[in-house]
Scaffold this active site. Structure first.
Site, PDB file in Angstrom:
ATOM      1  N   LYS A   9      -5.415   8.996   1.231  1.00 16.65           N
ATOM      2  CA  LYS A   9      -4.979   8.543  -0.098  1.00 16.65           C
ATOM      3  C   LYS A   9      -4.467   9.735  -0.932  1.00 16.65           C
ATOM      4  CE  LYS A   9      -8.162   4.581  -0.201  1.00 16.65           C
ATOM      5  NZ  LYS A   9      -9.179   3.854  -1.019  1.00 16.65           N
ATOM      6  N   TYR A  49      -2.452  -4.045  -1.104  1.00 16.33           N
ATOM      7  CA  TYR A  49      -3.808  -4.438  -1.516  1.00 16.33           C
ATOM      8  C   TYR A  49      -3.851  -5.866  -2.062  1.00 16.33           C
ATOM      9  CZ  TYR A  49      -6.157   0.107  -0.916  1.00 16.33           C
ATOM     10  OH  TYR A  49      -6.748   1.234  -0.391  1.00 16.33           O
ATOM     11  N   ARG A  85     -14.306   3.248  10.201  1.00 15.45           N
ATOM     12  CA  ARG A  85     -15.118   2.927   9.014  1.00 15.45           C
ATOM     13  C   ARG A  85     -16.415   3.750   9.005  1.00 15.45           C
ATOM     14  NH1 ARG A  85     -13.029  -0.717   5.507  1.00 15.45           N
ATOM     15  NH2 ARG A  85     -15.058  -0.701   4.485  1.00 15.45           N
ATOM     16  N   ASN A 112     -11.488   7.820  -3.262  1.00 20.15           N
ATOM     17  CA  ASN A 112     -12.422   8.017  -2.151  1.00 20.15           C
ATOM     18  C   ASN A 112     -11.724   8.475  -0.861  1.00 20.15           C
ATOM     19  OD1 ASN A 112     -11.248   5.617  -1.478  1.00 20.15           O
ATOM     20  ND2 ASN A 112     -13.108   4.394  -1.545  1.00 20.15           N
ATOM     21  N   HIS A 115      -8.562   5.393   3.520  1.00 19.77           N
ATOM     22  CA  HIS A 115      -8.600   3.939   3.745  1.00 19.77           C
ATOM     23  C   HIS A 115      -8.795   3.672   5.233  1.00 19.77           C
ATOM     24  CE1 HIS A 115      -7.409  -0.303   3.712  1.00 19.77           C
ATOM     25  NE2 HIS A 115      -6.733  -0.016   4.807  1.00 19.77           N
ATOM     26  N   GLU A 126      -1.769  -4.384   8.136  1.00 17.62           N
ATOM     27  CA  GLU A 126      -1.629  -3.059   7.521  1.00 17.62           C
ATOM     28  C   GLU A 126      -0.793  -2.107   8.390  1.00 17.62           C
ATOM     29  OE1 GLU A 126      -5.646  -1.868   6.607  1.00 17.62           O
ATOM     30  OE2 GLU A 126      -5.822  -3.376   5.028  1.00 17.62           O
TER      31      GLU A 126
HETATM   32  P1  ADP Z   1     -13.011   0.021   1.428  1.00 16.80           P
HETATM   33  O1  ADP Z   1     -11.843   0.959   1.161  1.00 16.80           O
HETATM   34  O2  ADP Z   1     -14.279   0.772   1.689  1.00 16.80           O
HETATM   35  O3  ADP Z   1     -12.698  -1.009   2.493  1.00 16.80           O
HETATM   36  P2  ADP Z   1     -12.659  -2.130  -0.538  1.00 16.80           P
HETATM   37  O4  ADP Z   1     -11.759  -2.788   0.463  1.00 16.80           O
HETATM   38  O5  ADP Z   1     -13.782  -2.945  -1.099  1.00 16.80           O
HETATM   39  O6  ADP Z   1     -13.296  -0.773   0.053  1.00 16.80           O
HETATM   40  O7  ADP Z   1     -11.804  -1.621  -1.773  1.00 16.80           O
HETATM   41  C1  ADP Z   1     -10.534  -1.038  -1.574  1.00 16.80           C
HETATM   42  C2  ADP Z   1     -10.434   0.205  -2.413  1.00 16.80           C
HETATM   43  O8  ADP Z   1     -10.494  -0.165  -3.795  1.00 16.80           O
HETATM   44  C3  ADP Z   1     -11.570   1.222  -2.251  1.00 16.80           C
HETATM   45  O9  ADP Z   1     -11.403   2.079  -1.137  1.00 16.80           O
HETATM   46  C4  ADP Z   1     -11.497   1.972  -3.566  1.00 16.80           C
HETATM   47  O10 ADP Z   1     -10.425   2.928  -3.569  1.00 16.80           O
HETATM   48  C5  ADP Z   1     -11.161   0.852  -4.539  1.00 16.80           C
HETATM   49  N1  ADP Z   1     -12.366   0.247  -5.131  1.00 16.80           N
HETATM   50  C6  ADP Z   1     -13.280  -0.542  -4.507  1.00 16.80           C
HETATM   51  N2  ADP Z   1     -14.254  -0.931  -5.359  1.00 16.80           N
HETATM   52  C7  ADP Z   1     -13.944  -0.374  -6.568  1.00 16.80           C
HETATM   53  C8  ADP Z   1     -14.550  -0.388  -7.856  1.00 16.80           C
HETATM   54  N3  ADP Z   1     -15.675  -1.070  -8.093  1.00 16.80           N
HETATM   55  N4  ADP Z   1     -13.958   0.322  -8.831  1.00 16.80           N
HETATM   56  C9  ADP Z   1     -12.807   1.012  -8.608  1.00 16.80           C
HETATM   57  N5  ADP Z   1     -12.172   1.060  -7.426  1.00 16.80           N
HETATM   58  C10 ADP Z   1     -12.734   0.388  -6.406  1.00 16.80           C
HETATM   59 MG    MG Z   2     -11.250  -2.530   2.434  1.00 16.02          MG
END
Ligand code: ADP
Ligand code: MG
Length: 139
Positions: A9, A49, A85, A112, A115, A126
């Site tokens: 990212k 997304y 993951r 974070n 992805h 994707e």
């Molecule tokens: P992951 O990337 O672990 O699969 P999700 O699919 O739930 O997580 O969410 C997609 C992305 O959205 C996350 O990687 C993060 O960048 C962002 N995100 C998820 N939850 C939150 C939140 N509560 N507040 C802000 N950003 C979030």
């Molecule tokens: Mg996800």
């Protein structure tokens, strides 16, 4: 053999972590079969997304994802989706296990670093979002 999509990212690219992320995947036995740098528009980030469009963080997440260049890659290997993951760690770095990418480098639940697809259907969507057939190694 399974395929998955990962993305370094904008925060990961900004912190010079492209090589670190690729190294962790390769060290786990995963093969990089496609990779590039991209810079999404807001619309393109929203398309990627789309599954999260009802979530309260959708606007902020898609603004973040188009704030700078990213490095999408397709990875192949046994249990590739789960392996990626596991290597990434939990969404919130505060909950991520020691030794995961997010525990080691992420600043927040949104920024974070990385992805990873969460299932075979999302992985297919994707991978196709970023790569066409000529851009993926057939070895
Ligand atoms: P992951 O990337 O672990 O699969 P999700 O699919 O739930 O997580 O969410 C997609 C992305 O959205 C996350 O990687 C993060 O960048 C962002 N995100 C998820 N939850 C939150 C939140 N509560 N507040 C802000 N950003 C979030
Ligand atoms: Mg996800």
């Amino acid at each position: 053999m399974e395929k998955t999509l990962s993305i370094v990212k904008p925060d990961g690219v900004n912190k010079n972590l492209i090589g670190e992320v690729v190294k962790r995947f390769e060290s786990a036995g995963l093969k990089v079969i496609a990779i590039k740098m991209a810079h999404l528009t807001k619309k393109q980030a929203e398309g990627f997304y789309a599954v999260h469009k009802e979530r309260p963080f959708f606007g902020s997440l898609t603004t973040f994802m188009c704030s700078g260049p990213i490095v999408p890659m397709t990875l192949e290997g046994k249990d590739a989706i789960r392996k990626v993951r596991d290597i990434m760690g939990a969404t919130n770095p505060k909950d991520a296990k020691a030794g995961t990418i997010r525990k080691d480098f992420a600043d927040s639940i949104e920024s974070n670093i990385v992805h990873g697809s969460d299932g075979t259907d999302t992985a297919a969507f994707e991978i196709g979002y970023f790569f066409n057939a000529t851009e993926i190694s057939r070895r």
